[in-house]
Design a protein around this motif. Structure first.
Motif, PDB file in Angstrom:
ATOM      1  N   GLN A 116       0.845  -1.174   0.000  1.00 51.05           N
ATOM      2  CA  GLN A 116       0.000   0.000   0.000  1.00 51.05           C
ATOM      3  C   GLN A 116       0.889   1.236   0.000  1.00 51.05           C
ATOM      4  OE1 GLN A 116      -3.514   0.178   1.901  1.00 51.05           O
ATOM      5  NE2 GLN A 116      -4.027  -1.920   1.382  1.00 51.05           N
ATOM      6  N   THR A 117       0.439   2.279  -0.648  1.00 53.52           N
ATOM      7  CA  THR A 117       1.243   3.484  -0.792  1.00 53.52           C
ATOM      8  C   THR A 117       1.684   4.060   0.545  1.00 53.52           C
ATOM      9  OG1 THR A 117       0.070   3.989  -2.827  1.00 53.52           O
ATOM     10  CG2 THR A 117       1.306   5.766  -1.825  1.00 53.52           C
ATOM     11  N   LEU A 118       0.825   4.063   1.542  1.00 52.54           N
ATOM     12  CA  LEU A 118       1.163   4.673   2.830  1.00 52.54           C
ATOM     13  C   LEU A 118       1.696   3.677   3.855  1.00 52.54           C
ATOM     14  CD1 LEU A 118      -1.830   7.135   3.137  1.00 52.54           C
ATOM     15  CD2 LEU A 118       0.483   7.597   2.294  1.00 52.54           C
ATOM     16  N   ALA A 119       1.690   2.389   3.526  1.00 55.56           N
ATOM     17  CA  ALA A 119       2.151   1.377   4.477  1.00 55.56           C
ATOM     18  C   ALA A 119       3.664   1.432   4.637  1.00 55.56           C
ATOM     19  CB  ALA A 119       1.731  -0.009   4.005  1.00 55.56           C
ATOM     20  N   ARG A 120       4.136   1.211   5.875  1.00 57.49           N
ATOM     21  CA  ARG A 120       5.573   1.185   6.161  1.00 57.49           C
ATOM     22  C   ARG A 120       5.932  -0.193   6.704  1.00 57.49           C
ATOM     23  NH1 ARG A 120       6.181   7.173   8.928  1.00 57.49           N
ATOM     24  NH2 ARG A 120       5.730   8.304   7.004  1.00 57.49           N
ATOM     25  N   ALA A 121       6.986  -0.742   6.176  1.00 61.42           N
ATOM     26  CA  ALA A 121       7.428  -2.068   6.601  1.00 61.42           C
ATOM     27  C   ALA A 121       8.421  -1.948   7.751  1.00 61.42           C
ATOM     28  CB  ALA A 121       8.087  -2.794   5.436  1.00 61.42           C
ATOM     29  N   ALA A 122       8.298  -2.837   8.715  1.00 60.24           N
ATOM     30  CA  ALA A 122       9.250  -2.879   9.822  1.00 60.24           C
ATOM     31  C   ALA A 122      10.494  -3.642   9.380  1.00 60.24           C
ATOM     32  CB  ALA A 122       8.626  -3.563  11.028  1.00 60.24           C
ATOM     33  N   VAL A 123      11.652  -3.148   9.797  1.00 53.31           N
ATOM     34  CA  VAL A 123      12.932  -3.787   9.499  1.00 53.31           C
ATOM     35  C   VAL A 123      13.580  -4.156  10.828  1.00 53.31           C
ATOM     36  CG1 VAL A 123      15.236  -3.455   8.518  1.00 53.31           C
ATOM     37  CG2 VAL A 123      13.253  -2.420   7.408  1.00 53.31           C
ATOM     38  N   ARG A 124      13.993  -5.420  10.953  1.00 53.99           N
ATOM     39  CA  ARG A 124      14.711  -5.839  12.155  1.00 53.99           C
ATOM     40  C   ARG A 124      15.645  -6.984  11.768  1.00 53.99           C
ATOM     41  NH1 ARG A 124      12.850  -6.710  18.294  1.00 53.99           N
ATOM     42  NH2 ARG A 124      14.844  -7.514  18.978  1.00 53.99           N
ATOM     43  N   LEU A 125      16.929  -6.673  11.716  1.00 55.44           N
ATOM     44  CA  LEU A 125      17.944  -7.659  11.357  1.00 55.44           C
ATOM     45  C   LEU A 125      18.953  -7.766  12.494  1.00 55.44           C
ATOM     46  CD1 LEU A 125      18.557  -6.430   7.717  1.00 55.44           C
ATOM     47  CD2 LEU A 125      17.181  -8.376   8.415  1.00 55.44           C
ATOM     48  N   ARG A 126      19.406  -8.971  12.786  1.00 57.65           N
ATOM     49  CA  ARG A 126      20.408  -9.213  13.820  1.00 57.65           C
ATOM     50  C   ARG A 126      21.483 -10.127  13.245  1.00 57.65           C
ATOM     51  NH1 ARG A 126      17.939  -5.692  15.576  1.00 57.65           N
ATOM     52  NH2 ARG A 126      16.843  -5.470  17.526  1.00 57.65           N
ATOM     53  N   GLY A 127      22.704  -9.911  13.669  1.00 59.68           N
ATOM     54  CA  GLY A 127      23.800 -10.759  13.216  1.00 59.68           C
ATOM     55  C   GLY A 127      25.069 -10.440  13.978  1.00 59.68           C
ATOM     56  N   ASN A 128      26.166 -10.984  13.514  1.00 61.55           N
ATOM     57  CA  ASN A 128      27.467 -10.754  14.119  1.00 61.55           C
ATOM     58  C   ASN A 128      28.506 -10.534  13.040  1.00 61.55           C
ATOM     59  OD1 ASN A 128      26.920 -11.168  16.966  1.00 61.55           O
ATOM     60  ND2 ASN A 128      26.499 -13.285  16.397  1.00 61.55           N
ATOM     61  N   VAL A 129      29.480  -9.693  13.350  1.00 58.77           N
ATOM     62  CA  VAL A 129      30.675  -9.564  12.523  1.00 58.77           C
ATOM     63  C   VAL A 129      31.725 -10.383  13.251  1.00 58.77           C
ATOM     64  CG1 VAL A 129      32.447  -8.025  11.631  1.00 58.77           C
ATOM     65  CG2 VAL A 129      30.069  -7.276  11.698  1.00 58.77           C
ATOM     66  N   GLY A 130      32.241 -11.396  12.596  1.00 53.39           N
ATOM     67  CA  GLY A 130      33.149 -12.301  13.292  1.00 53.39           C
ATOM     68  C   GLY A 130      32.374 -13.099  14.309  1.00 53.39           C
ATOM     69  N   ARG A 131      33.016 -13.429  15.414  1.00 54.76           N
ATOM     70  CA  ARG A 131      32.369 -14.264  16.409  1.00 54.76           C
ATOM     71  C   ARG A 131      31.677 -13.474  17.516  1.00 54.76           C
ATOM     72  NH1 ARG A 131      36.395 -18.919  18.078  1.00 54.76           N
ATOM     73  NH2 ARG A 131      35.083 -20.476  17.114  1.00 54.76           N
ATOM     74  N   ASP A 146       6.407   9.367  -2.086  1.00 54.45           N
ATOM     75  CA  ASP A 146       7.284  10.083  -1.148  1.00 54.45           C
ATOM     76  C   ASP A 146       7.988   9.025  -0.298  1.00 54.45           C
ATOM     77  OD1 ASP A 146       8.545  11.894   0.534  1.00 54.45           O
ATOM     78  OD2 ASP A 146       6.780  12.148   1.805  1.00 54.45           O
ATOM     79  N   PRO A 147       9.101   8.456  -0.801  1.00 52.14           N
ATOM     80  CA  PRO A 147       9.773   7.377  -0.078  1.00 52.14           C
ATOM     81  C   PRO A 147      10.132   7.786   1.350  1.00 52.14           C
ATOM     82  CG  PRO A 147      10.758   7.690  -2.235  1.00 52.14           C
ATOM     83  CD  PRO A 147       9.811   8.828  -2.019  1.00 52.14           C
ATOM     84  N   PHE A 148      10.058   6.810   2.253  1.00 51.86           N
ATOM     85  CA  PHE A 148      10.320   7.058   3.667  1.00 51.86           C
ATOM     86  C   PHE A 148      11.279   5.993   4.195  1.00 51.86           C
ATOM     87  CE2 PHE A 148       9.493   5.971   8.075  1.00 51.86           C
ATOM     88  CZ  PHE A 148       9.584   7.195   8.698  1.00 51.86           C
ATOM     89  N   THR A 149      12.258   6.438   4.975  1.00 53.91           N
ATOM     90  CA  THR A 149      13.177   5.532   5.662  1.00 53.91           C
ATOM     91  C   THR A 149      13.508   6.115   7.019  1.00 53.91           C
ATOM     92  OG1 THR A 149      14.191   4.843   3.572  1.00 53.91           O
ATOM     93  CG2 THR A 149      15.456   4.424   5.567  1.00 53.91           C
ATOM     94  N   ASP A 150      13.466   5.278   8.035  1.00 51.22           N
ATOM     95  CA  ASP A 150      13.912   5.647   9.380  1.00 51.22           C
ATOM     96  C   ASP A 150      14.597   4.400   9.929  1.00 51.22           C
ATOM     97  OD1 ASP A 150      14.390   6.534  11.923  1.00 51.22           O
ATOM     98  OD2 ASP A 150      12.298   6.877  12.446  1.00 51.22           O
ATOM     99  N   VAL A 151      15.931   4.364   9.831  1.00 51.36           N
ATOM    100  CA  VAL A 151      16.684   3.157  10.141  1.00 51.36           C
ATOM    101  C   VAL A 151      17.859   3.467  11.061  1.00 51.36           C
ATOM    102  CG1 VAL A 151      18.064   1.291   9.128  1.00 51.36           C
ATOM    103  CG2 VAL A 151      16.046   2.091   7.953  1.00 51.36           C
ATOM    104  N   SER A 152      18.079   2.578  12.028  1.00 50.58           N
ATOM    105  CA  SER A 152      19.244   2.635  12.914  1.00 50.58           C
ATOM    106  C   SER A 152      20.123   1.428  12.616  1.00 50.58           C
ATOM    107  CB  SER A 152      18.822   2.558  14.377  1.00 50.58           C
ATOM    108  OG  SER A 152      18.032   3.656  14.712  1.00 50.58           O
TER     109      SER A 152
END
Length: 85
Positions: free
Chosen positions: A2-17, A33-39
């Motif tokens: 949907q044009t106004l819908a925003r998808a949630a992003v949640r990724l977890r991982g490790n660099v090395g061990r 009107d693209p939207f991004t709010d990411v940490s």
């Protein structure tokens, strides 16, 4: 999508061990009107893992060290706001 819908992003991982990485936020790249709010957070990344890249772009090897990075990016109404720590 949907044009106004925003998808949630949640990724977890490790660099090395032992270096946790997280990416969290909300996006809507398909809107008129693209939207991004990411940490993006990296904690205690061993810099020796990055040494091949440093050699190529900075011209020197990294012998030791760790780094943490905390990035916040917001994009809306053709405006980018960023905070880098």
């Amino acid at each position: 999508s949907q044009t106004l819908a925003r998808a949630a992003v949640r990724l977890r991982g490790n660099v090395g061990r032992h270096a946790p990485v997280s990416i969290d936020g909300r996006i809507n790249p398909l809107s008129d009107d693209p939207f991004t709010d990411v940490s993006v957070r990296f904690k205690n990344v061993d810099l020796t893992v990055l040494s091949p890249y440093a050699m190529r772009f900075a011209g020197y090897a990294i012998k030791q060290g760790k780094a943490s990075v905390d990035l916040q990016y917001q994009f809306s109404k053709s405006t980018l706001e960023a905070e880098n720590k």
